[in-house]
Design an enzyme around this catalytic site. Structure first.
Site, PDB file in Angstrom:
ATOM      1  N   PHE A 299      -5.866  -7.725   0.120  1.00  0.00           N
ATOM      2  CA  PHE A 299      -6.970  -8.121   1.003  1.00  0.00           C
ATOM      3  C   PHE A 299      -6.485  -8.088   2.449  1.00  0.00           C
ATOM      4  O   PHE A 299      -5.324  -8.395   2.724  1.00  0.00           O
ATOM      5  CB  PHE A 299      -7.471  -9.533   0.687  1.00  0.00           C
TER       6      PHE A 299
ATOM      7  N   HIS B 169     -10.327 -13.356   3.271  1.00  0.00           N
ATOM      8  CA  HIS B 169     -10.761 -12.223   2.461  1.00  0.00           C
ATOM      9  C   HIS B 169     -11.832 -11.399   3.148  1.00  0.00           C
ATOM     10  O   HIS B 169     -12.465 -10.563   2.515  1.00  0.00           O
ATOM     11  CB  HIS B 169     -11.308 -12.718   1.112  1.00  0.00           C
TER      12      HIS B 169
ATOM     13  N   GLU C 167       4.151  -8.935   0.137  1.00  0.00           N
ATOM     14  CA  GLU C 167       3.584  -7.829   0.924  1.00  0.00           C
ATOM     15  C   GLU C 167       4.638  -7.117   1.770  1.00  0.00           C
ATOM     16  O   GLU C 167       4.630  -5.893   1.875  1.00  0.00           O
ATOM     17  CB  GLU C 167       2.467  -8.335   1.847  1.00  0.00           C
TER      18      GLU C 167
ATOM     19  N   GLU D  24      -0.056  -5.133  -5.585  1.00  0.00           N
ATOM     20  CA  GLU D  24      -0.215  -6.211  -6.544  1.00  0.00           C
ATOM     21  C   GLU D  24      -1.411  -5.907  -7.446  1.00  0.00           C
ATOM     22  O   GLU D  24      -2.509  -5.622  -6.958  1.00  0.00           O
ATOM     23  CB  GLU D  24      -0.419  -7.534  -5.793  1.00  0.00           C
TER      24      GLU D  24
END
Lengths: 460, 324, 385
Positions: free
Chosen positions: B83, B129, B60, B29
């Site tokens: 992430f 994250h 994903e 992405e």
């Protein structure tokens, strides 16, 4: 033509048994490959089993309505040669053991497994192994710690191999692992090695300076009637002691000298001292005066109070006397020592001796008390023994065996008289102590016991 | 010789990979036009085209699943998961497909897939994250896992990873993306699967990886002021691990402390502790200690300094080890 | 949503297949050829006879698989009974260059692609996890995680785009799989990248015990429209219609027009796998209804009624089926049990020191026993070495 047995397979549901609902063929029928032969019940649904062979039905092994264990013969066929199925071995069984004792599933709770042959029974016995159990994979042999090898690197570089519990023991006993020889696999330091280094070896031939702690009674009943033998495991203090003795005996060249002395005056002094107020409540034994004499002799012959440091190739002469007294304890022989015995007054020395003996008899001697001794006395006289060839406490250069004090005929002032006589045996490390030193020391010691006035310091 | 940030070193390494093999693709992405949220793929779409540096849909599982198909077709996909906390939708494809295909096919199908994941905390971020999920992947047979700690390793390890014929999860310590050092792009690189003694010492060994390497080096420097010389081993490869280097160090110092951000319970650090204990038992002066995250979800950013293993926590563990 | 369709126990199939031309059919269940405005099939009598042979052989492979499982030779078998036309129709539309990504039931497609049926047996017997080389016949490994292969197929198609191959990818999946995220992601990607892929859904009405009504409110082929590419529903028991529709979809893909969704409307006549018990969740009456739509009977009726094939031909086909069945049986029973240490093979292309260590340890352990490792814990039985 051959007879082929078809064993009931696990039909993919973790079956351990199935009920025959109905036979679709009879004995004597000719059947083709995959022809339905029987209906069995699984998980409350009927399943048809197709014939694995083309041939003639010879035996239906179970009647309709009976419950059959997986793995048991269900039906047998007479099969012609050349049949594809006939070339196969009996249809393989899925999962589990073939033993009928495999755990049975409850008929009401058949395990349904959608995606495979289902759970298998576990093993119930061990497979036999070859020979002795394999040793744990040996690491590459590691040389014994450098402390044993000359020329020695500095102690800081020595990497000792020892299990964590052994390290803790060493720390508790105040033992520096780097100077302990490792007798374990690959040169690792073992618990016994540490204990030996800490306790030191009591005199091998010697008995205790104190009333003997009870030995294990050898009851007749303890012996194995078949062999008429009793096996006592070698462990603990005995093991440590033995290890230390061996190390001492086969490292230091031992020489033993004897002197027999008339100690009548010394015995009289002891009797007299008991009446003095400074010794009220204290035990004044011949051993006390022997100890005192030994300390004084050490002052005059300091080299006898030393140790051989092989690692650094030095003889370490000590300016302090940590006097060891061999003692019997409930767990075996140990050698606790009185620290700085040379700095004690005679009453203090008496008290220290008494305390040492009592503590040892109670089996409560602290590890620290057994370390760093510099010279030892072993009182064999307590048993009525005269002399011996004691083995050095590792790390020391001399050990004195103090024999029984006997009344004996003696030449005294030119005439035969009954005198109190004893034998003193001194073993020493001949690497450090030569014959002259040993003899002079022993003679000096004996002289003081013969004439206690020699123990007075006339220079002060 | 150039001074590069870790992020830029990755960028240069990826550029080299794209140059060296026309079958290499980058997909993820925002990796194309934007150059990646951390700019790790900056400029690559422009120079190698959208067909090779692919901006993917926000999916994903799709990134990894299509990478499998591309690999079967003969390509060498380098996937980016934006992430750490967002790898989980792809977890099924990674574990059941990427990891198993070679085995399932008895060696007939090779999946030379790289899965790049920025990981770790210390950047003051919101939820998801700052994760350290490396244990899930190291635990999965069929995957290999590596992580770089500095720009030099970043530059070389990403290229070696892309060239590897096995699927590799490549963890990038995002808090170190801006760390700089000289990178000699002509030097011969260390082996991908080798651990590195980042600092030699004698008194204790810190076993660590990724973002914690710098923490450990700083801790060791502080300890040196107090007269303690601590050895720091950077694992680099998390699966398989270079055990020889680890064991040699522990046998030398007698004290092992494992430092990583991931929660300690059922972590890589736990496996290292078990294996070091088994193989270095006779050399250990203390049990293997583990310094890492607590058994909580990664906390709000204003708490993360108390959560992450820092210099003081590391040296506290060293003190405790030596005091045993 | 009606009450009935909400409760799987009181299930109702979706209303019968779409009316009229939305349901593509070229051969009725009674064996009558019919025409369709959008799909015609240029096919010779001999080719139809070949299709008949394929259908019979595929059914026989499947029957043998079931029998072998009942005889303990396979741990499991996933039967395609009733779906022969869907698989043969699609399989025969593929060229050698096209690549198929199956689920775990596409033994018919495998057959068409030239895969020896014995190759498929290893994983059902438990001696391997598949083990074949997909590149050999353009047929991927069986994928047991539902829907995963649709993404693989999409990626493969994206690869074709990038290396300019004159080929298409086809992904097979069931009605249940359309609920999976991965399948929907595959649709997104295929549309976004205009990938040369055919999504072939065999709607056999059941996902184990759950009816298709639990997976969708709308006929599955309509899904495609939401993603932006064409979808078509075809009579999955009509081999001619499936062939026509699949050929068209593949052509679309190859010419660069992107993905299509084909919903082959069929029925899973057998249980989900040999361990399933369909009597617990569906009615016997349904099976009877679907027997009347049998894919093979209609072709036989067509061939017989039109004098295209005679008794000798049908006997011939049966003999060929017997021969193939014997081959499958012999191949199955002859599959070697894997050696214990082989479990360490093929985990990595590049090997691993940890695996070498573990292999060594297990090897030492096994050779420390006195007896031969006699009773292998093999899933297909205890076999003496």
């Amino acid at each position: 033509m051959a007879i082929k047995d078809f064993l009931l397979p696990d039909l993919g549901e973790g079956l351990t048994e199935a009920e025959i609902l109905q036979w679709l063929v009879a004995e004597g029928d000719t059947v083709t490959l995959n022809q339905p032969i029987v209906e069995v019940e699984t998980a409350k649904a009927a399943v048809e089993i197709p014939s694995p062979y083309a041939g003639v039905v010879t035996t239906l092994h179970h009647a309709a309505g009976s419950t059959v264990d997986v793995g048991l013969p269900l039906i047998s066929f007479e099969v012609g040669g050349g049949d594809v199925a006939a070339t196969a071995e009996a249809p393989a069984i899925q999962g589990g053991d073939l033993v009928p004792s495999a755990p049975k599933a409850d008929a009401d709770e058949k395990i349904q497994v959608l995606v495979g042959s289902g759970p298998k029974a576990g093993k119930l016995t061990r497979r036999p192994r070859k020979g002795p159990a394999p040793a744990p994979p040996a690491a590459a042999p590691i040389p014994a710690p450098a402390a044993q090898v000359a020329p020695a690197p500095s102690l800081a570089q020595v990497h000792v191999l020892a299990k964590p519990p052994v390290r803790k023991l060493a720390r508790d006993l105040g033992v520096d692992l780097r100077v302990v020889g490792g007798s374990g696999p690959n040169g690792t330091v073992t618990r016994a090695d540490v204990q030996a280094a800490a306790s030191g070896a009591p005199a091998a031939g010697g008995a205790a300076a104190v009333a003997v702690a009870p030995r294990p009674d050898f009851d007749r009943a303890d012996f194995d009637p078949a062999t008429r033998e009793q096996r006592i495991p070698i462990k603990g203090v005995r093991k440590a002691t033995a290890s230390a003795m061996v190390q001492s005996a086969f490292t230091a060249p031992h020489v033993t000298e004897w002197v027999t002395a008339d100690v009548t005056e010394m015995m009289a002094l002891a009797r007299r001292l008991r009446t003095y107020p400074q010794f009220a409540g204290l035990k004044v034994s011949p051993l006390l005066l022997v100890a005192r004499a030994l300390i004084l002799a050490v002052r005059r012959h300091p080299l006898i109070n030393s140790s051989w440091d092989d690692a650094s190739q030095e003889i370490v002469v000590k300016d302090y006397v940590h006097l060891g007294i061999a003692a019997a304890t409930p767990r075996g022989l140990i050698v606790p020592n009185i620290k700085d015995a040379d700095g004690l007054s005679l009453p203090q020395l008496a008290a220290a001796l008494e305390a040492l003996v009592a503590t040892a008899r109670d089996g409560k001697t602290a590890p620290a008390d057994m370390q760093r001794g510099t010279i030892t006395i072993t009182n064999v006289g307590v048993f009525g023994v005269d002399a011996g060839t004691p083995i050095l406490n590792p790390g020391e250069a001399a050990i004195l065996a103090f024999g029984a004090v006997r009344e004996q005929p003696w030449v005294h002032v030119g005439q035969i008289a009954i005198r109190e006589v004893t034998t003193l045996s001194l073993s020493f490390d001949h690497r450090i102590v030569d014959g002259q030193l040993g003899s002079e020391f022993l003679a000096d010691l004996a002289g003081m016991l013969n004439d206690p006035w020699k123990m007075v310091d006339f220079t002060a | 010789m150039a001074t590069l940030t870790l992020g830029k070193a990755l960028n240069e390494g990826l550029r080299k990979a794209l140059e060296n093999d026309p079958k290499v693709l980058i997909m993820g992405e925002d990796v194309g036009a934007l150059g990646g949220v951390f700019r790790v793929t900056d400029g690559l779409a422009k120079d190698f085209g959208e067909d090779r540096v692919i901006d993917t849909p926000l999916a994903e599982s799709g990134i990894i699943g299509t990478a499998v198909g591309l690999a079967i077709r003969g390509f060498r996909p380098v996937c980016e998961i934006q992430f750490d906390g967002f790898v989980f939708p792809a977890f099924d494809q990674i574990v059941t497909q990427v990891a198993h295909m070679h085995y399932r096919s008895s060696g007939n199908v090779r999946l030379p897939i790289t899965i790049r994941i920025p990981y770790g905390g210390g950047i003051g971020a919101v939820e998801h994250h700052s994760e350290s999920p490396e244990a899930y992947f190291a635990h999965t047979a069929g995957l290999k896992v590596v992580t770089c700690a500095n720009p030099v390793d970043a530059y070389w390890m990403i290229q070696q990873t892309v060239a590897c014929d096995d699927p590799v999860v490549f963890f990038e310590p995002k808090r170190r993306y801006w760390d700089k050092s000289e990178v000699d792009t002509d030097a011969a690189p260390a082996g991908l699967w080798s651990a590195r003694v980042a600092r030699a010492g004698t008194d204790a060994t810190l076993i660590t990886y990724g973002p914690s390497v710098r923490t450990c080096l700083e801790a060791a420097a502080a300890a040196a002021e107090e007269g303690r010389e601590i050895e720091v081993v950077d694992l680099r490869a998390l699966s398989p691990v270079d055990w020889d280097t680890v064991f040699a160090s522990v046998r030398k110092t007698g004290h092992a402390i494992v430092v990583a951000e991931a929660p300690v319970f059922v972590s890589l650090a736990a496996e290292i502790a078990a294996r070091v204990t088994e193989h270095c038992f006779y050399s250990l002066e203390s049990p293997v200690l583990r310094v890492g995250g607590f058994s909580i979800p990664y906390p709000a950013s204003r708490l993360e300094e108390d959560y992450l293993p820092d210099l003081d926590r590391v040296l506290d563990a060293v003190d405790r080890a030596i005091a045993f | 949503m009606t009450e009935a369709s909400r409760n799987p126990r009181e299930y109702a199939l979706l209303p019968q297949p779409s009316e009229g031309p939305e349901f593509v059919q070229l051969l009725t269940p009674e064996g009558e050829r019919v025409e369709h405005a959008d799909y015609s099939l240029d096919i010779s009598d001999d080719e139809i006879k070949d299709l008949y042979r394929d259908l019979v052989l595929v059914r026989r492979i499947d029957a043998e698989g079931t029998a072998l499982q009942r005889q303990g030779q396979l741990g499991l078998w996933a039967s395609l009974l009733g779906q022969e036309a869907a698989q043969v129709g699609a399989g025969r539309a593929l060229t050698d260059k096209d690549f198929a990504f199956p689920t775990y039931r596409e033994h018919g497609v495998a057959y068409c692609k030239g895969v020896d049926p014995v190759t498929l047996l290893g994983l059902f017997r438990g001696v391997s996890q598949g083990g074949w080389d997909p590149a050999e016949h353009g047929f991927g490994l069986y994928t047991i995680v539902i829907g995963s292969q649709t993404l693989h197929a999409t990626g493969y198609a994206m690869g074709i785009q990038r290396d300019g191959g004159d080929a298409a990818a086809i992904a097979f999946f069931g009605d249940g799989a359309t609920s999976q995220g991965d399948v929907n992601e595959a649709f997104v990607w295929a549309a976004s990248f205009n990938a040369p892929i055919v999504f072939f859904c065999q709607n056999n009405q059941w996902a184990i015990s759950e009816p298709v009504a639990r997976q969708t409110r709308i006929a599955l082929y309509h899904r495609a429209e939401g993603f932006g590419f064409p979808g078509v529903q075809v009579d999955g028991n009509d081999v001619l219609a499936v062939l026509a529709v699949t050929r068209a979809a593949l052509a679309r893909a190859r010419e660069g027009s992107g993905p299509s969704l084909i919903e082959a409307y069929t029925y899973r006549m057998a249980p989900h796998t040999t361990s399933d018990d369909p009597t617990r969740y569906r009615l016997a009456a349904d099976l009877e209804t679907w027997k009347l739509k049998d894919p093979i009977e209609r072709v036989k009726a067509y061939l017989s009624r039109n004098g295209i094939a005679d008794a000798a031909f049908f006997a011939d086909v049966e003999a060929a089926a017997d021969e193939l069945a014997a081959h499958v049986r012999e191949g199955c029973i002859g599959l070697p049990n894997p050696e214990p240490l082989s479990m360490f093979d093929h985990v990595y292309a590049g090997g691993s020191p940890l695996l070498d260590e573990e292999r060594g340890q297990l090897g030492s352990f096994l050779s420390s026993f006195e007896d031969e490792p006699a009773l292998l814990d093999s899933p297909a039985g205890a076999v003496s070495r």
